[in-house]
Design a protein around this motif. Sequence first.
Motif, PDB file in Angstrom:
ATOM      1  N   LEU A  96       0.824  -1.000   0.111  1.00 49.57           N
ATOM      2  CA  LEU A  96       0.117   1.091  -0.182  1.00 49.57           C
ATOM      3  C   LEU A  96       1.279   1.330  -0.087  1.00 49.57           C
ATOM      4  O   LEU A  96       2.574   1.394   0.648  1.00 49.57           O
ATOM      5  CB  LEU A  96      -0.983   0.040   1.060  1.00 49.57           C
ATOM      6  N   ASP A  97       0.756   1.885  -0.444  1.00 46.81           N
ATOM      7  CA  ASP A  97       1.262   3.473  -0.615  1.00 46.81           C
ATOM      8  C   ASP A  97       1.624   4.189   0.928  1.00 46.81           C
ATOM      9  O   ASP A  97       0.455   3.153   1.692  1.00 46.81           O
ATOM     10  CB  ASP A  97       0.417   4.809  -1.132  1.00 46.81           C
TER      11      ASP A  97
ATOM     12  N   THR B 253      -1.093   5.391   2.131  1.00 53.60           N
ATOM     13  CA  THR B 253      -2.769   4.876   2.576  1.00 53.60           C
ATOM     14  C   THR B 253      -2.851   3.999   3.669  1.00 53.60           C
ATOM     15  O   THR B 253      -1.670   3.405   3.967  1.00 53.60           O
ATOM     16  CB  THR B 253      -2.890   3.680   0.702  1.00 53.60           C
TER      17      THR B 253
ATOM     18  N   TYR C 187     -11.922  -0.673  -1.730  1.00 47.02           N
ATOM     19  CA  TYR C 187     -11.332   0.311  -0.906  1.00 47.02           C
ATOM     20  C   TYR C 187     -12.000   1.180  -0.942  1.00 47.02           C
ATOM     21  O   TYR C 187     -12.543   1.236  -1.292  1.00 47.02           O
ATOM     22  CB  TYR C 187      -9.794   0.795  -2.353  1.00 47.02           C
TER      23      TYR C 187
ATOM     24  N   HIS D 180      -0.084   2.545  -7.855  1.00 46.70           N
ATOM     25  CA  HIS D 180      -1.046   3.276  -7.471  1.00 46.70           C
ATOM     26  C   HIS D 180      -2.282   3.138  -8.173  1.00 46.70           C
ATOM     27  O   HIS D 180      -2.816   5.066  -8.815  1.00 46.70           O
ATOM     28  CB  HIS D 180      -0.355   4.471  -8.100  1.00 46.70           C
ATOM     29  N   GLN D 181      -2.431   2.143  -8.235  1.00 48.19           N
ATOM     30  CA  GLN D 181      -3.728   2.241  -9.195  1.00 48.19           C
ATOM     31  C   GLN D 181      -5.078   3.033  -9.279  1.00 48.19           C
ATOM     32  O   GLN D 181      -5.387   3.632 -10.172  1.00 48.19           O
ATOM     33  CB  GLN D 181      -4.160   0.692  -9.680  1.00 48.19           C
ATOM     34  N   VAL D 182      -5.475   2.714  -7.806  1.00 49.72           N
ATOM     35  CA  VAL D 182      -7.073   3.200  -7.504  1.00 49.72           C
ATOM     36  C   VAL D 182      -6.539   4.730  -7.153  1.00 49.72           C
ATOM     37  O   VAL D 182      -7.396   5.580  -8.484  1.00 49.72           O
ATOM     38  CB  VAL D 182      -6.807   3.260  -6.330  1.00 49.72           C
ATOM     39  N   LYS D 183      -5.335   5.567  -7.336  1.00 48.26           N
ATOM     40  CA  LYS D 183      -5.393   7.276  -6.992  1.00 48.26           C
ATOM     41  C   LYS D 183      -5.177   7.423  -8.746  1.00 48.26           C
ATOM     42  O   LYS D 183      -5.869   8.172  -9.161  1.00 48.26           O
ATOM     43  CB  LYS D 183      -3.957   7.170  -6.809  1.00 48.26           C
TER      44      LYS D 183
ATOM     45  N   LEU E 125      -6.971   6.780   1.290  1.00 48.35           N
ATOM     46  CA  LEU E 125      -7.583   5.457   0.558  1.00 48.35           C
ATOM     47  C   LEU E 125      -7.321   4.198   1.786  1.00 48.35           C
ATOM     48  O   LEU E 125      -6.241   4.888   2.360  1.00 48.35           O
ATOM     49  CB  LEU E 125      -6.736   5.152  -0.069  1.00 48.35           C
TER      50      LEU E 125
HETATM   51  N1  URA Z   1      -3.591   2.235  -5.144  1.00 48.32           N
HETATM   52  C1  URA Z   1      -3.282   2.903  -4.977  1.00 48.32           C
HETATM   53  O1  URA Z   1      -3.401   4.496  -5.828  1.00 48.32           O
HETATM   54  N2  URA Z   1      -2.715   2.712  -3.991  1.00 48.32           N
HETATM   55  C2  URA Z   1      -2.767   1.783  -2.509  1.00 48.32           C
HETATM   56  O2  URA Z   1      -2.039   2.400  -1.949  1.00 48.32           O
HETATM   57  C3  URA Z   1      -3.222   0.909  -2.660  1.00 48.32           C
HETATM   58  C4  URA Z   1      -4.324   1.343  -4.633  1.00 48.32           C
END
Ligand code: URA
Length: 238
Positions: free
Chosen positions: A102-103, A106, A133, A188-191, A204
């Motif tokens: 995780l970042d 996060t 998330y 950084h997929q979700v961001k 997050l």
């Molecule tokens: N996606 C993100 O951008 N950051 C994370 O820590 C996990 C998933």
Amino acid sequence: MRLDKLLGQAGFGSRNQVKKLIRSRQVYVDGRLAEADNLNVEPSLQEVTVSGKQVTFSQEKYFILNKPAGVVSAVSDKEHQTVIDLIDEADRVPKLYPVGRLDRDTEGFLLITNNGPLGFRMLHPKYHVTKTYYVEVNGLLAEDAPAFFENGVTFDDGTVCKPARLEIIETSLEKSSANISISEGKFHQVKKMFLAYGVKVTYLKRLSFGQFYLGDLPAGHYRELTSEEKEILKDYLD
Ligand code: URA
């Protein structure tokens, strides 16, 4: 690991002696008679008995940690506290590592283990482990947002993500919150997915990883997997 090898390592003698032991019908795995010496056994998840007595093997550990912001998902770091630093000394067996990352900013669910192959397997695309998330962003998530994520987000560099499920919790022009479920683990997929939609992630937190849930574990705390959760792990270790 093969049952005969495991029993050999646990001090039950040479390969031949172990074979004889198994053939003498004294060895049980999870309550069932072990009839083959090449039976695959996962000692951290299964109970092996010899002549009615439980055999103890070097223990593998499985913890669920609620990673707080500011802590890095690494085994060691020169600058920052790591997720391994959050494990009490009594539990800090050698070779603990976090499954996935995780970042630093996060929060939330991380599986920590010393079972080497487990991480590789759980993160392997063949398992499509779904991660959910909770996310807060600095703008509106309009009616079109769920379809945008469901259709597979494309990043500026051309990378196309697999469909993701978005459930909007609250939304306004200044701030929105939602749960999002993805089945991959790009950097950084979700961001990046929300940036592609046009808003920035301001908070997050990972809530779940496959069939494992963070629940109400406070930030910075961890717990061992329950025996039911260890059962689920067997799917990844077969
Ligand atoms: N996606 C993100 O951008 N950051 C994370 O820590 C996990 C998933």
